[in-house]
Design an enzyme around this catalytic site. Structure first.
Site, PDB file in Angstrom:
ATOM      1  N   ARG A 186      27.525  -7.214  64.502  1.00  0.00           N
ATOM      2  CA  ARG A 186      26.998  -8.545  64.766  1.00  0.00           C
ATOM      3  C   ARG A 186      28.087  -9.626  64.824  1.00  0.00           C
ATOM      4  O   ARG A 186      28.150 -10.416  65.769  1.00  0.00           O
ATOM      5  CB  ARG A 186      25.995  -8.944  63.663  1.00  0.00           C
ATOM      6  CG  ARG A 186      24.648  -8.336  63.796  1.00  0.00           C
ATOM      7  CD  ARG A 186      24.065  -8.039  62.431  1.00  0.00           C
ATOM      8  NE  ARG A 186      24.768  -6.886  61.908  1.00  0.00           N
ATOM      9  CZ  ARG A 186      24.335  -5.629  62.051  1.00  0.00           C
ATOM     10  NH1 ARG A 186      23.178  -5.418  62.593  1.00  0.00           N
ATOM     11  NH2 ARG A 186      25.038  -4.597  61.629  1.00  0.00           N
ATOM     12  N   THR A 187      28.943  -9.679  63.807  1.00  0.00           N
ATOM     13  CA  THR A 187      29.879 -10.801  63.703  1.00  0.00           C
ATOM     14  C   THR A 187      30.910 -10.759  64.826  1.00  0.00           C
ATOM     15  O   THR A 187      31.172 -11.778  65.477  1.00  0.00           O
ATOM     16  CB  THR A 187      30.580 -10.782  62.325  1.00  0.00           C
ATOM     17  OG1 THR A 187      29.591 -10.596  61.309  1.00  0.00           O
ATOM     18  CG2 THR A 187      31.334 -12.058  62.071  1.00  0.00           C
ATOM     19  N   HIS A 196      31.468 -15.102  53.414  1.00  0.00           N
ATOM     20  CA  HIS A 196      31.136 -14.815  54.817  1.00  0.00           C
ATOM     21  C   HIS A 196      30.435 -16.085  55.339  1.00  0.00           C
ATOM     22  O   HIS A 196      29.210 -16.116  55.491  1.00  0.00           O
ATOM     23  CB  HIS A 196      30.228 -13.583  54.890  1.00  0.00           C
ATOM     24  CG  HIS A 196      30.019 -13.021  56.265  1.00  0.00           C
ATOM     25  ND1 HIS A 196      30.412 -13.648  57.426  1.00  0.00           N
ATOM     26  CD2 HIS A 196      29.434 -11.854  56.656  1.00  0.00           C
ATOM     27  CE1 HIS A 196      30.088 -12.896  58.461  1.00  0.00           C
ATOM     28  NE2 HIS A 196      29.488 -11.803  58.028  1.00  0.00           N
TER      29      HIS A 196
HETATM   30  N1   CP Z   1      26.035  -9.346  58.922  1.00  0.00           N
HETATM   31  C1   CP Z   1      27.206  -8.874  59.341  1.00  0.00           C
HETATM   32  O1   CP Z   1      28.280  -9.371  58.989  1.00  0.00           O
HETATM   33  O2   CP Z   1      27.087  -7.805  60.198  1.00  0.00           O
HETATM   34  P1   CP Z   1      28.335  -7.006  60.813  1.00  0.00           P
HETATM   35  O3   CP Z   1      29.021  -6.309  59.668  1.00  0.00           O
HETATM   36  O4   CP Z   1      27.712  -6.032  61.799  1.00  0.00           O
HETATM   37  O5   CP Z   1      29.246  -7.996  61.487  1.00  0.00           O
END
Ligand code: CP
Length: 309
Positions: A54-55, A132
């Site tokens: 996602r990020t 985060h």
């Molecule tokens: N929520 C999140 O940080 O997802 P990823 O690890 O897929 O980036």
């Protein structure tokens, strides 16, 4: 500000300013033509030392929609594998004159360290169990759009709090905007210094979920559990997994969130993850808008920008 290293240190006005800016990008992203020229001529490097779906993808889309040239550094095929350090890697990339560096690393404080070593803006995309910040911002935007406010809501963050940078950033942001935050976790997955966060602590899922507006589930971060107690999946789901029966203890209009990646049948049941109260897909959509807002805000601090204060 030149960097976004954490929610810590952001004022409530700065947080609300970013959320308001992100609202504009939600509208833009739903249009057929999604491009702006804010970052035209600028270079953004995504430097992810840890896995991400996602990020990383949303920062890439966000940068491209704002007109930046975006380079995804492939750490697994880079000279990091030959022993090059974080600092030397950063110095190497810095010599190529990027404007923005998006960094994810397993070490708490890695983003701040890089920010001191490079000339460009640095955005923390997750550093160890520390922060985060863009996850907390996208979570806040999702909550605000669905509940109309954050002030006065009760939010329960459930699961592996000890190893979660998402929990830390969300606690800081939600408290800054006036929400009551509870954490619900087994004692083995609660930070030893939990008192300093000023949250209500619950060891029982049903009691903890009573009268809650938002239920935020977290993944068991097994990759960070060095020697600490790791419960079996069956045991964990029985006591700490969110299913429809446990969700009924929350308010009838409670909404369910999860930052992803989800482990279905471990911390969350599919019937809840895909159910009518779930905001999980909307969180992903808000991720692109929030990251565009962060890049847009940082662009005003870049050298040569006419709105640079
Ligand atoms: N929520 C999140 O940080 O997802 P990823 O690890 O897929 O980036």
């Amino acid at each position: 500000r030149r960097h976004l290293l954490g929610i810590e240190g952001l004022s409530p006005d700065e947080i609300v300013g970013l959320l308001d800016l992100a609202e504009e990008f939600v509208v833009l992203n739903r249009q057929v033509e999604k491009k702006r020229t804010t970052l035209r001529g600028r270079t953004q490097i995504n430097l992810f030392f840890e896995a991400s779906t996602r990020t990383q993808s949303s920062f890439e889309i966000a940068g491209k929609r704002l007109g930046a040239d975006v380079m995804n550094m492939s750490v697994s095929t880079s000279s990091v594998k030959k022993g090059e350090t974080l600092i030397d890697t950063a110095a190497t990339l810095n010599a190529m004159h990027p404007d923005v560096l998006i960094v994810r690393h397993s070490a708490s404080g890695a983003a701040e360290l890089l920010a001191r070593k490079v000339d460009c803006s640095v955005v923390n995309a997750g550093d160890g169990a520390h922060e985060h910040p863009t996850q907390a911002l996208l979570d806040a935007l999702t909550i605000r759009r669905n509940k109309g406010r954050i002030q006065g809501l009760t939010v329960a963050i459930c699961g592996d709090i000890t190893h979660s940078r998402v929990a830390r950033s969300n606690i800081l942001l939600l408290q800054a905007l006036g929400a009551q935050v509870r954490v619900i976790a087994p004692p083995t997955l609660l930070p030893k210094d939990i008192e300093r966060f000023g949250v209500e602590v619950h060891g029982d899922m049903r009691r903890g979920l009573e009268d809650v507006d938002i239920v935020m589930m977290l993944r068991l971060q097994r990759e960070r559990m060095n020697g600490s107690y790791v419960p079996s999946v069956k045991e964990y789901f029985h006591f700490w997994g969110l299913d429809e029966a446990k969700l009924r203890y929350a308010r009838p209009d409670a909404l369910v969130m999860h930052p992803g990646p989800m482990n279905r049948g471990v911390e969350i049941d599919s019937a809840v993850a895909d159910g009518a109260q779930s905001l999980i897909r909307e969180q992903v959509e808000m991720g692109v808008a929030v990251r565009m807002a962060v890049l847009d805000a940082l662009s005003r601090t870049l050298p040569g920008n006419s709105s640079n204060a």
